[in-house]
Design an enzyme around this catalytic site. Structure first.
Site, PDB file in Angstrom:
ATOM      1  N   ASP A  35      -7.219 -22.139  -4.158  1.00  0.00           N
ATOM      2  CA  ASP A  35      -6.521 -23.126  -3.337  1.00  0.00           C
ATOM      3  C   ASP A  35      -7.399 -24.275  -2.913  1.00  0.00           C
ATOM      4  OD1 ASP A  35      -4.071 -22.098  -3.139  1.00  0.00           O
ATOM      5  OD2 ASP A  35      -4.383 -21.056  -1.245  1.00  0.00           O
ATOM      6  N   LYS A  57      -3.708 -28.895  -4.230  1.00  0.00           N
ATOM      7  CA  LYS A  57      -3.207 -30.257  -4.379  1.00  0.00           C
ATOM      8  C   LYS A  57      -3.764 -30.854  -5.676  1.00  0.00           C
ATOM      9  CE  LYS A  57      -4.377 -32.897  -1.059  1.00  0.00           C
ATOM     10  NZ  LYS A  57      -4.673 -33.765   0.026  1.00  0.00           N
ATOM     11  N   MET A 170      -1.937 -25.933  11.057  1.00  0.00           N
ATOM     12  CA  MET A 170      -1.181 -27.011  10.392  1.00  0.00           C
ATOM     13  C   MET A 170      -0.458 -27.904  11.398  1.00  0.00           C
ATOM     14  SD  MET A 170       0.520 -24.626   7.418  1.00  0.00           S
ATOM     15  CE  MET A 170       0.870 -23.228   8.453  1.00  0.00           C
TER      16      MET A 170
HETATM   17  N1  SAH Z   1      -4.731 -18.594   5.407  1.00  0.00           N
HETATM   18  C1  SAH Z   1      -5.424 -19.612   6.169  1.00  0.00           C
HETATM   19  C2  SAH Z   1      -4.447 -20.601   6.762  1.00  0.00           C
HETATM   20  C3  SAH Z   1      -3.686 -21.411   5.756  1.00  0.00           C
HETATM   21  S1  SAH Z   1      -2.592 -22.567   6.484  1.00  0.00           S
HETATM   22  C4  SAH Z   1      -6.296 -18.946   7.219  1.00  0.00           C
HETATM   23  O1  SAH Z   1      -6.149 -17.753   7.479  1.00  0.00           O
HETATM   24  O2  SAH Z   1      -7.120 -19.625   7.794  1.00  0.00           O
HETATM   25  C5  SAH Z   1      -3.568 -24.029   6.460  1.00  0.00           C
HETATM   26  C6  SAH Z   1      -4.021 -24.371   7.847  1.00  0.00           C
HETATM   27  O3  SAH Z   1      -5.083 -23.517   8.224  1.00  0.00           O
HETATM   28  C7  SAH Z   1      -4.614 -25.755   8.005  1.00  0.00           C
HETATM   29  O4  SAH Z   1      -3.617 -26.744   8.172  1.00  0.00           O
HETATM   30  C8  SAH Z   1      -5.386 -25.585   9.275  1.00  0.00           C
HETATM   31  O5  SAH Z   1      -4.571 -25.576  10.399  1.00  0.00           O
HETATM   32  C9  SAH Z   1      -5.942 -24.194   9.091  1.00  0.00           C
HETATM   33  N2  SAH Z   1      -7.285 -24.226   8.495  1.00  0.00           N
HETATM   34  C10 SAH Z   1      -7.676 -23.718   7.329  1.00  0.00           C
HETATM   35  N3  SAH Z   1      -8.991 -23.905   7.123  1.00  0.00           N
HETATM   36  C11 SAH Z   1      -9.448 -24.542   8.205  1.00  0.00           C
HETATM   37  C12 SAH Z   1     -10.704 -25.006   8.626  1.00  0.00           C
HETATM   38  N4  SAH Z   1     -11.777 -24.856   7.852  1.00  0.00           N
HETATM   39  N5  SAH Z   1     -10.815 -25.614   9.818  1.00  0.00           N
HETATM   40  C13 SAH Z   1      -9.741 -25.773  10.614  1.00  0.00           C
HETATM   41  N6  SAH Z   1      -8.507 -25.363  10.268  1.00  0.00           N
HETATM   42  C14 SAH Z   1      -8.362 -24.753   9.095  1.00  0.00           C
END
Ligand code: SAH
Length: 482
Positions: A35, A57, A170
């Site tokens: 991803d 993307k 998000m």
């Molecule tokens: N499965 C992922 C979440 C996926 S949804 C997890 O457990 O972290 C995608 C959202 O995750 C992003 O829009 C953001 O809100 C958050 N996210 C993922 N990586 C991030 C990071 N390095 N720093 C801050 N937010 C993050």
């Protein structure tokens, strides 16, 4: 027999946050579907033959449809391949792992889920804030801040308003709605909020405000996803620069243009908080046992410890007893000397006449009066290219480091792939590399002269330390053996 699909959490950014189990599977995988939020540098840990497929993307900014990903998982698995579906953070937290798992079940494909560290916990931790605290927060929830349909966010605001700490994923675009609803359902306007963008990466940024002001402040400061919005009293524990941001090279993400000896530089950069990227990557492939009669040689010269190892494997394969080797065994570097010593052999003086054979990797300097027999051939790794594309997309490269003049070709190659790289400063460790890069029009600096720059100072120290302790001398653009 059908292969297994592993739905693996990669953690939120920092490569070290992936589980040992996940990393092991990644190293063994035949196919990896990854991803956008996965640290691209993790892909360096895949097999040379692994097929790497980006399903985030795309360059035209379209996202690969979820159904296509499902089909791909099944297609690879039925061919008996070991498939890793690598997801940012934890696959079960807003990661659509449920959909993928039920699809695989429907098609009778075996799967396993390997949890990861989710951004909602890791990003605050890397900003210095725990999501629970004995005095400030004894309950914690995660919530999506992304609205699916046209009717806005469908959340139980009443419940969320009464949970001590809430991490919204998000949610940057919907910050006004989030704040408004929480306030409407009883949360104070002055409730502290911490916004962490790109948590646990070299681009981490944080913003603290109050529920009443967070939306406008976030817009003002240009915050976008990916970010975690952490609402709750624990945000009071935020004290500005965190332990993570305080590391000396935090925020630096140089491309180190490859030289076989760049690994020690990469490791040191990482230890001090940079996220270096080695380009291109090579793997050493051992050569076949040579045709020569090992008993007739007068001297074997070893470039490095790896060459001593190869030589002993050759003896084994040819069933030659080391005591029958009459040749002088001559170490050309400290590492080769140590490798010989470990086998109970003291390095000899150079033979004065006869057949002298230089054992070393292809493409490395050797002395002229030797015949060269390569022990290792450098082969380029395909993941270099994939990783490079992903790193470019996030525009996170801060400079390029040129260890030797030999690496200038890679500098040129890298900047042909992306013209923007041509604007970045090039830090050189050596005069010859410096003149060459300068003549090609790069913004070139000698690392030892960049006094005002954190990375420059660091590199100067490192060079001094390295030259003292290293196995090779760094002379005129090539790493000469001692
Ligand atoms: N499965 C992922 C979440 C996926 S949804 C997890 O457990 O972290 C995608 C959202 O995750 C992003 O829009 C953001 O809100 C958050 N996210 C993922 N990586 C991030 C990071 N390095 N720093 C801050 N937010 C993050």
């Amino acid at each position: 027999m059908s292969g297994t699909v592993y739905l693996v959490g990669a953690g939120p950014g920092d490569r070290g946050l992936m589980s040992a189990k996940g990393l092991k599977l990644l190293r063994e995988a035949d196919v990896v579907l990854y991803d956008r939020l996965v640290n691209p540098l993790l892909l360096e840990d895949t097999k040379r033959s692994a097929e790497l497929q980006y399903v985030g993307k795309l360059p035209d900014r379209h996202v690969l449809r979820q159904e296509v990903i499902h089909d791909e998982l099944v297609r690879h698995a039925v061919q008996g391949k070991k498939v890793v579906r690598l997801k940012g953070g934890d696959p079960s937290v807003f990661g659509r792992v449920g959909e993928e798992a039920s699809f695989l079940e429907e098609y009778g494909v075996a799967y396993e889920i390997i949890p990861g560290i989710t951004a909602g916990i890791a990003a605050p931790a890397y900003a210095g804030v725990p999501v629970t605290h004995r005095m400030l927060g004894t309950s914690f929830a995660v919530a999506t801040g992304h609205s699916q349909g046209p009717n806005g966010l469908k959340l139980d605001w009443q419940a969320l308003a009464h949970i001590d700490t809430v991490a919204f994923y998000m949610g940057v675009k919907n910050l006004p709605t989030i704040a408004e609803n929480l306030i409407k359902h009883g949360r104070s306007k002055s409730e502290p909020v911490l916004l962490i963008q790109w948590g646990a990466t070299n681009k981490q940024r944080t913003l603290r405000a109050e529920l009443g002001t967070i939306a406008s402040k976030a817009t003002e400061a240009g915050f976008t996803n990916p970010a975690i919005t952490l609402v709750g009293q624990v945000a009071l524990l935020y004290k500005g620069k965190s332990w993570f941001e305080k590391r000396p090279l935090f925020g630096r993400s140089p491309i180190v243009l490859n030289d076989e000896h760049s690994n020690s530089l990469i490791n040191a950069l990482q230890e001090d908080g940079a996220e270096p990227f080695l380009y291109p990557r090579f793997v050493n492939e051992e050569t076949e046992v040579p045709e020569i009669n090992l008993l007739e040689v007068d001297e074997f010269a070893f470039y490095e410890s790896a060459d001593v190892d190869v030589f002993f494997r050759w003896l084994q394969k040819k069933t030659v007893d080391i005591r029958n080797i009459k040749a002088a065994l001559c170490a050309k570097t400290k590492s080769a000397e140590n490798a010989l010593r470990k086998r109970g052999i003291r390095s000899n003086e150079k033979a004065l006449t006869g057949l002298r054979i230089w054992l070393g990797p292809e493409g490395k300097p050797m002395e002229l009066d030797y015949q060269f027999v390569p022990t290792r051939i450098l082969k380029r790794k395909q993941s270099s290219e994939v990783v490079f594309d992903r790193v470019k997309e996030e525009e996170s490269i801060t400079e390029m480091i040129l260890p030797t003049a030999e690496a200038v070709a890679f500098l040129v190659e890298a900047s042909q792939k992306d013209k923007r790289l041509k604007q970045l400063p090039v830090l050189c460790l050596d005069e010859e590399a410096f003149s060459l890069a300068k003549s090609l029009g790069y913004d070139t600096r000698m690392a030892k002269d960049v006094f005002e720059d954190r990375l420059g100072i660091w590199m100067k120290d490192w060079l001094n330390r390295w030259v003292e302790t290293s196995e090779c001398n760094f002379v005129r653009g090539t790493w000469q053996p001692n």
